[in-house]
Design a protein around this motif. Structure first.
Motif, short mmCIF file in Angstrom:
data_model
loop_
_atom_site.label_atom_id
_atom_site.label_comp_id
_atom_site.label_asym_id
_atom_site.label_seq_id
_atom_site.Cartn_x
_atom_site.Cartn_y
_atom_site.Cartn_z
N ILE A 79 -63.79 -17.33 22.06
CA ILE A 79 -62.65 -16.42 22.22
C ILE A 79 -63.13 -14.97 22.21
N VAL A 138 -58.78 -21.52 15.67
CA VAL A 138 -58.66 -21.17 17.09
C VAL A 138 -57.74 -22.15 17.81
N SER A 160 -62.85 -26.34 20.36
CA SER A 160 -61.54 -26.06 19.77
C SER A 160 -60.93 -27.36 19.26
N LEU A 216 -64.72 -22.94 24.13
CA LEU A 216 -63.39 -23.23 23.59
C LEU A 216 -62.95 -24.65 23.94
N SER A 224 -66.13 -21.84 18.62
CA SER A 224 -64.79 -21.54 19.13
C SER A 224 -64.46 -20.07 18.94
N PHE A 225 -64.87 -19.50 17.79
CA PHE A 225 -64.67 -18.06 17.57
C PHE A 225 -65.52 -17.25 18.55
#
Length: 692
Positions: A248, A289, A283, A279, A244-245
């Motif tokens: 983004i 996130v 996520s 994501l 997820s990091f």
């Protein structure tokens, strides 16, 4: 994680997408890649639509008519409302030709053909595109075309099983991204080459706008839906957090590092689209996130993102239409804020009510969509038939808002140098004349003279040729890319040699050379410190695509004084070395104002237009001091002549001033290109000094 369950983080992701698009269209350099927000929308759309279809197919409740009803409720009401409001403003603010172009765009909206129209009219990244109120509807057309096909595809092949559908989507996606990446290698005749070689990074012009080269992005979202329909994310908390990091990060990197020079769509597009996929999949509820994307203000903007997206482009476009120069950052932010406010109102009072089946029944939705579509198309046709209602302007006003400009359709085109087929000749004048041809070489400043030159040649029973060499920048040995490959440099050099050899072979009588010299030499420390021109009297030129140019130095390409000087001298010497006669035309004064826009705004707001408009002559000298110094040092001789443009436009009508509009006739059709009226002043002097 059930794929059909509402997710706040998806609306947060929508917020990132719409904010990036708004700031990109607002012209903020930090968001030079903000156009990837549309790609984020494509992936989200593919995911949500496919999730819905899968959920209903699994329950055996999917209905094609219900699907299209939902799409109409979601898309049409707000879109048609914005289109109608835009039409009213266009009728009030736009001159005839611009209004006719707008009418074409409103016809294309209900026909789902906006992407085809804007592809045919020009590039998305062109400065002129910023004054097209409905330009952004191209992306809606792509989605609408997808919506027409994809559910039918699912229905037809559902019985073959999900694996078959997934494999089919993968194959289609691969073909689509290859078309986006390699499509410019494909010619209509079926031959696969570009500049004689297959090129990997060959993004075609149509790739940006058309569905076949965009479908893979929406299909990535569809594949994501298939994955989440079977599984709950990846499973491992640490892996989910990491991905997820990463997702983004890929989106942010794309937004701030991409720009108009990035080949798009292409493999570069995988950064924001795969980031979006990551994501959506990883996520997870409660992650950092997810909490960020689920932040209430983000979710709120995400909810109104569609209506906000619809409003922002018309607001920016109409403001730019009534201003003769660029918007300030404060003005732009205010407009974008207004688009968010209108987006909220549109979401609350148009989107939500029309999505409520208790308020508007299916029959009303379909009937109103059909009637609204027909009405919009009829309005567009009426505007076109009436030539944009020219009667709104007097004849004098028409001269002011739509000055005549050059038209290359007068060219008799040929490509006579077989080894370099992208060198083209535009033959003008009396092409049957037995005289040696007069050559005209340069950039769009030379192009702006073409009709006036043609008239002079016909009158003098002479023939001429305007040269276009696509292998080089217009000013040979000046490059727009510092890291241009040696192969491209060599191709440019060799094509220029071949051109000069051919001009010598056909006994060209004289070669006139004109560039927007200072613009194409930017930057040079202490000499050329601005790409565009500011007349310091309210006229500040706006150009969307910032650029820098590089000259030849002993250490490669450089922006330095010495490198630019070396390149100019090498270019001039290349003609002399081939014993070719040349006449160097000094730089044409720039206006700073977009004169038709300036005049149109004055007319629309009942303000007096000055009989004469001019700019400061000293500012012309300061702006062009480098090239004036260089050209002045070139000795005139048997092969080299010079004509000073400043002697034509400056000090001749007003002392210490350069004329840009005279007696109701603009000498320019934009910020710096001569109108036919201005071109006549220039070419009269050229032919007087050359042939009298």
């Amino acid at each position: 994680m059930k794929s059909n369950k509402y997710r706040r983080d998806i609306d947060g992701l929508r917020a990132i997408a719409v904010i990036s698009v708004l700031l990109f269209h607002g012209g903020f350099n930090l968001f030079s890649g903000g156009y990837v927000g549309v790609d984020i929308f494509f992936v989200i759309s593919g995911y949500l639509i496919t999730s819905l279809i899968l959920s209903e197919k699994n329950e055996d409740s999917f209905s094609l008519i219900n699907f299209y009803e939902r799409r109409i409720r979601r898309i049409f009401p707000a879109l048609f409302f914005v289109t109608i409001i835009s039409t009213l403003f266009s009728l009030m603010l736009m001159p005839p030709k611009l209004l006719v172009e707008f009418a074409q765009s409103i016809i294309s909206v209900p026909l789902f053909l906006s992407n085809f129209l804007f592809w045919s009219l020009g590039g998305y990244f062109a400065t002129a595109s910023e004054e097209v109120p409905l330009l952004h509807t191209w992306s809606l057309a792509v989605e609408e075309q997808y919506y027409l096909i994809f559910p039918i595809f699912i229905i037809v092949f559902w019985s073959f099983g999900k694996k078959f559908i997934i494999v089919s989507i993968l194959i289609i996606s691969l073909l689509s991204i290859l078309l986006a990446q390699l499509g410019a290698n494909i010619s209509p005749t079926g031959s696969y080459f570009l500049e004689n070689d297959l090129k990997w990074n060959a993004v075609p012009d149509f790739a940006f706008y058309l569905t076949p080269s965009r479908a893979w992005e929406i299909l990535l979202g569809a594949l994501t839906a298939f994955y989440l329909n079977e599984k709950n994310t990846i499973g491992n908390k640490n892996i989910n957090s990491s991905f997820s990091f990463l997702g983004i990060f890929l989106i942010i990197v794309s937004i701030i590092t991409f720009d108009n020079s990035t080949p798009f769509p292409s493999l570069y597009t995988l950064l924001p689209t795969l980031g979006t996929v990551m994501l959506i999949i990883t996520s997870t509820q409660g992650s950092i996130v997810n909490r960020l994307l689920s932040f209430t203000p983000f979710v709120g903007i995400g909810l109104i993102s569609y209506s906000t997206y619809l409003w922002h482009q018309p607001l920016l476009a109409y403001t730019r239409i009534i201003k003769s120069n660029s918007l300030s950052n404060i003005e732009t932010l205010l407009i974008l804020f207004c688009s968010i406010i209108l987006g909220y109102l549109s979401w609350k009072f148009i989107e939500n009510p029309f999505r409520n089946k208790n308020i508007f029944k299916r029959k009303f939705i379909f009937n109103s969509a059909l009637l609204s579509s027909v009405l919009i198309i009829i309005i567009g046709i009426i505007i076109i038939i009436n030539d944009g209602f020219e009667s709104r302007y007097s004849k004098k006003e028409m001269n002011l808002v739509e000055p005549q400009k050059f038209n290359l359709s007068i060219c008799n085109n040929s490509n006579p140098i077989k080894s370099f087929p992208k060198i083209s000749f535009c033959s003008i004048g009396n092409i049957e004349s037995k005289s040696d041809p007069t050559i005209f070489y340069g950039d769009s400043h030379m192009d702006s003279l073409i009709n006036s030159i043609n008239n002079q040649l016909v009158k003098s029973d002479l023939r001429g040729i305007k040269i276009f060499n696509e292998y080089c920048e217009p000013m040979v040995f000046i490059y727009r890319e510092k890291n241009i490959s040696l192969a491209k440099q060599n191709t440019c050099t060799e094509s220029h040699k071949a051109l000069l050899s051919y001009l010598k072979e056909i006994n060209s009588s004289n070669i006139f050379i004109l560039f927007r010299w200072t613009f194409r030499l930017y930057p040079i420390d202490e000499y050329i410190e601005s790409l565009t021109f500011d007349n310091e009297e309210g006229g500040k030129e706006y150009i969307k695509n910032y650029r820098e140019y590089y000259g030849l130095s002993s250490n490669g390409l450089s922006k330095s004084y010495e490198a630019k000087l070396n390149s100019i001298n090498k270019f001039i010497d290349s003609f002399a070395e081939n014993n070719l006669n040349m006449t160097i035309l000094y730089p044409i004064p720039e206006s700073g104002w977009n004169l038709p826009k300036y005049n149109n705004t004055k007319i629309k707001f009942n303000k007096k237009i000055p009989a004469i408009l001019s700019t400061d002559y000293d500012l012309y000298l300061q702006r062009n001091r480098f090239i004036l110094m260089v050209l002045d040092r070139i000795n005139e001789n048997q092969l080299i002549n010079k004509i000073k443009s400043q002697d034509i436009f400056c000090n001749s009508f007003l002392l210490k001033r350069c004329i840009i509009q005279l007696e109701g006739f603009p000498l320019y059709y934009d910020y710096d290109h001569l109108s036919n009226y201005g071109a006549d002043l220039k070419t009269n002097e050229i032919f007087k000094k050359t042939y009298d």
